[in-house]
Motif scaffolding. Sequence first.
Motif, PDB file in Angstrom:
ATOM      1  N   ILE A 153      87.867   0.871  65.611  1.00 53.80           N
ATOM      2  CA  ILE A 153      89.133   1.584  65.471  1.00 53.80           C
ATOM      3  C   ILE A 153      89.081   2.894  66.262  1.00 53.80           C
ATOM      4  N   SER A 154      90.186   3.195  66.921  1.00 57.88           N
ATOM      5  CA  SER A 154      90.279   4.399  67.760  1.00 57.88           C
ATOM      6  C   SER A 154      90.682   5.610  66.918  1.00 57.88           C
ATOM      7  N   GLY A 155      90.702   6.770  67.560  1.00 57.94           N
ATOM      8  CA  GLY A 155      91.169   7.984  66.882  1.00 57.94           C
ATOM      9  C   GLY A 155      92.651   7.845  66.546  1.00 57.94           C
ATOM     10  N   ALA A 156      93.091   8.565  65.524  1.00 58.83           N
ATOM     11  CA  ALA A 156      94.457   8.411  65.019  1.00 58.83           C
ATOM     12  C   ALA A 156      95.474   9.096  65.931  1.00 58.83           C
ATOM     13  N   LYS A 157      96.453   8.317  66.369  1.00 61.06           N
ATOM     14  CA  LYS A 157      97.551   8.893  67.159  1.00 61.06           C
ATOM     15  C   LYS A 157      98.214  10.042  66.412  1.00 61.06           C
ATOM     16  N   ASN A 158      98.552   9.809  65.145  1.00 64.05           N
ATOM     17  CA  ASN A 158      99.354  10.798  64.425  1.00 64.05           C
ATOM     18  C   ASN A 158      98.551  12.002  63.926  1.00 64.05           C
ATOM     19  N   ALA A 159      97.238  11.999  64.193  1.00 64.90           N
ATOM     20  CA  ALA A 159      96.456  13.228  64.005  1.00 64.90           C
ATOM     21  C   ALA A 159      96.270  13.907  65.363  1.00 64.90           C
ATOM     22  N   THR A 160      96.064  13.103  66.407  1.00 64.53           N
ATOM     23  CA  THR A 160      95.838  13.666  67.740  1.00 64.53           C
ATOM     24  C   THR A 160      97.039  14.505  68.194  1.00 64.53           C
ATOM     25  N   LEU A 161      98.253  14.000  67.957  1.00 69.39           N
ATOM     26  CA  LEU A 161      99.441  14.691  68.491  1.00 69.39           C
ATOM     27  C   LEU A 161      99.595  16.092  67.893  1.00 69.39           C
ATOM     28  N   PRO A 162      99.549  16.273  66.552  1.00 74.29           N
ATOM     29  CA  PRO A 162      99.628  17.648  66.044  1.00 74.29           C
ATOM     30  C   PRO A 162      98.422  18.503  66.442  1.00 74.29           C
ATOM     31  N   ILE A 163      97.255  17.891  66.540  1.00 74.75           N
ATOM     32  CA  ILE A 163      96.068  18.683  66.916  1.00 74.75           C
ATOM     33  C   ILE A 163      96.227  19.210  68.344  1.00 74.75           C
ATOM     34  N   LEU A 164      96.729  18.378  69.255  1.00 75.53           N
ATOM     35  CA  LEU A 164      96.935  18.865  70.631  1.00 75.53           C
ATOM     36  C   LEU A 164      97.977  19.978  70.646  1.00 75.53           C
ATOM     37  N   ALA A 165      99.031  19.829  69.837  1.00 78.21           N
ATOM     38  CA  ALA A 165     100.045  20.895  69.772  1.00 78.21           C
ATOM     39  C   ALA A 165      99.433  22.176  69.194  1.00 78.21           C
ATOM     40  N   ALA A 166      98.557  22.017  68.218  1.00 73.55           N
ATOM     41  CA  ALA A 166      97.940  23.182  67.565  1.00 73.55           C
ATOM     42  C   ALA A 166      97.009  23.944  68.501  1.00 73.55           C
ATOM     43  N   CYS A 167      96.577  23.298  69.589  1.00 71.42           N
ATOM     44  CA  CYS A 167      95.727  23.995  70.564  1.00 71.42           C
ATOM     45  C   CYS A 167      96.458  25.203  71.149  1.00 71.42           C
ATOM     46  N   LEU A 168      97.805  25.178  71.100  1.00 67.12           N
ATOM     47  CA  LEU A 168      98.599  26.312  71.590  1.00 67.12           C
ATOM     48  C   LEU A 168      98.301  27.585  70.797  1.00 67.12           C
ATOM     49  N   LEU A 169      97.788  27.412  69.583  1.00 69.71           N
ATOM     50  CA  LEU A 169      97.566  28.569  68.707  1.00 69.71           C
ATOM     51  C   LEU A 169      96.265  29.303  69.031  1.00 69.71           C
ATOM     52  N   MET A 216     109.423  11.026  73.201  1.00 74.96           N
ATOM     53  CA  MET A 216     108.477  11.143  72.080  1.00 74.96           C
ATOM     54  C   MET A 216     108.929  12.241  71.124  1.00 74.96           C
ATOM     55  N   ARG A 217     109.405  11.813  69.942  1.00 74.87           N
ATOM     56  CA  ARG A 217     109.918  12.769  68.965  1.00 74.87           C
ATOM     57  C   ARG A 217     108.854  13.764  68.505  1.00 74.87           C
ATOM     58  N   ALA A 218     107.586  13.315  68.528  1.00 78.54           N
ATOM     59  CA  ALA A 218     106.505  14.189  68.052  1.00 78.54           C
ATOM     60  C   ALA A 218     106.361  15.441  68.916  1.00 78.54           C
ATOM     61  N   SER A 219     107.092  15.510  70.042  1.00 81.81           N
ATOM     62  CA  SER A 219     107.104  16.742  70.857  1.00 81.81           C
ATOM     63  C   SER A 219     107.570  17.933  70.026  1.00 81.81           C
ATOM     64  N   ILE A 220     108.338  17.674  68.977  1.00 80.47           N
ATOM     65  CA  ILE A 220     108.831  18.736  68.095  1.00 80.47           C
ATOM     66  C   ILE A 220     107.657  19.545  67.500  1.00 80.47           C
ATOM     67  N   LEU A 221     106.468  18.953  67.539  1.00 78.62           N
ATOM     68  CA  LEU A 221     105.293  19.628  66.981  1.00 78.62           C
ATOM     69  C   LEU A 221     104.877  20.879  67.741  1.00 78.62           C
ATOM     70  N   VAL A 222     105.447  21.105  68.924  1.00 80.32           N
ATOM     71  CA  VAL A 222     105.101  22.357  69.629  1.00 80.32           C
ATOM     72  C   VAL A 222     105.957  23.517  69.124  1.00 80.32           C
ATOM     73  N   LEU A 223     107.002  23.221  68.361  1.00 74.51           N
ATOM     74  CA  LEU A 223     107.927  24.282  67.929  1.00 74.51           C
ATOM     75  C   LEU A 223     107.220  25.366  67.100  1.00 74.51           C
ATOM     76  N   GLY A 224     106.538  24.966  66.056  1.00 77.88           N
ATOM     77  CA  GLY A 224     105.861  25.929  65.172  1.00 77.88           C
ATOM     78  C   GLY A 224     104.802  26.743  65.916  1.00 77.88           C
ATOM     79  N   PRO A 225     103.886  26.070  66.630  1.00 80.29           N
ATOM     80  CA  PRO A 225     102.843  26.817  67.339  1.00 80.29           C
ATOM     81  C   PRO A 225     103.403  27.787  68.392  1.00 80.29           C
ATOM     82  N   LEU A 226     104.387  27.346  69.186  1.00 80.21           N
ATOM     83  CA  LEU A 226     104.924  28.236  70.233  1.00 80.21           C
ATOM     84  C   LEU A 226     105.522  29.494  69.603  1.00 80.21           C
ATOM     85  N   LEU A 227     106.289  29.284  68.549  1.00 79.56           N
ATOM     86  CA  LEU A 227     106.969  30.407  67.910  1.00 79.56           C
ATOM     87  C   LEU A 227     105.965  31.365  67.270  1.00 79.56           C
TER      88      LEU A 227
END
Length: 419
Positions: free
Chosen positions: A18-34, A92-103
């Motif tokens: 089993i590979s790494g989780a898509k739905n964990a990877t996407l927020p984690i990559l967005a959180a790198c902005l922090l 990709m709707r998960a792009s919304i995950l950059v909103l919190g970190p950017l702000l």
Amino acid sequence: MDKLQIHGGVALEGDVRISGAKNATLPILAACLLADGPVIVSNVPHLQDVTTMIELLGRMGVSVTVDEKMRIEVDASTIREHFAPYELVKTMRASILVLGPLLARFGQADVSLPGGCAIGARPVNIHVAGLQAMGADIHIENGYIKARAERLHGARFVLETVTVTGTENLMMAAALATGRTVLENAAREPEVVDLAQFLIAMGAKIQGAGSDTIIIDGVERLHGTSYEVLPDRIEAGTYLVAGAITSGRIRVKNARPGHLDAVIGKLQEAGADVATGENWVEVDMRGRRPRSVDIRTAPYPAFPTDMQAQFAALNTVADGVGTIIETIFENRFMHMLEMRRMGAEIRLEGNTAIIKGVERLTAAPVMATDLRASASLILAALIADGRTEIERIYHIDRGYEAIEEKFQQLGARIRRTPG
Ligand code: EPU
């Protein structure tokens, strides 16, 4: 466009990693902005959605490097723009995950509003309301969420509906706010916990992730770190159902059995022998036909909506009648209509599908409409008589790494043909 061709009728057997989780990877990559230093993320799955998130960060000027093992290094110090364009958000709707970190980090974010979606309306009002409670000034202008804040402040916020990415956006924003944020009615999904652990590894102060109350004490800065993404429970669940539907035996390796309790329970009800170890799960049908199961989707730890379509496929060929109730998304039954074209007996009443199992499905040309629907059509094809051709499989590449290779390894007759 590529298609998948599948000859059904083989009982699948063997091991699959089993590979790494898509739905964990996407927020984690967005959180790198922090972070104010470089972050290294490993066990990243090679998926279209991950590529889209990398492209989104790249467009902002963030430097992202990927090595041959899909280890990703993200350095946000080079950021130039705080902008997520429509052309990427619409794919990709998960792009919304950059909103919190950017702000939270840069005091501004212009993020396109996600539009319609194949599985439901999927608004982002809770993301916006939570950020407003933390002091953000937010306007919707020309289809964009325009958010500004000097510095976000902590707040007590009750999420009106349990939302996974909503919880994640607010937790990320709160990590750099002043004071304490308390998120009530928070999502408890393992991916939320993985993101919290990643934020903690960067220096965030977060308690309660995995429960419905998350407490975040904001800090001045977050630092770089290295982090390994958790395994994908939905990918694991999909292969386990493949074992059950084909009356075979499949072991998923590099999985977390504890995240699959609801799915394992239903596989056992379907008549599978299930064994688990520290990081594996094995399903064995011993050649038996599965029994129908009733499913009601709900937030974690209840049965996941992302496994609903796969169990619908199982019910189409199971012994008995099974009822599937979808409570999360209002339009997540498109696969049912395609499966009917393969001979499935399905009655739809609003958010309920009543499926009477038939002895065999028959191959038909079918079309994928979203990620999990595509997975369910592959499962149905694996048990159908004849050769099924699945169109629009770009959906599957968004969320399943190397799917043909993995199924081939288990004995399936599946191949991709250029369309
Ligand atoms: N909702 C609102 N307002 C909001 C946010 C959500 O009303 O502001 C509603 C939604 O319309 C829906 C419900 O809340 O009815 C739950 O949706 P949620 O927000 O939890 O979904 P999501 O965060 O957009 C994530 C996964 C989905 C998964 C759902 C539910 C990611 C990137 N996506 O979406 O994954 O189905 O949680 O578990 O984490 C998939 O991988 O195939 C997939 C669709």
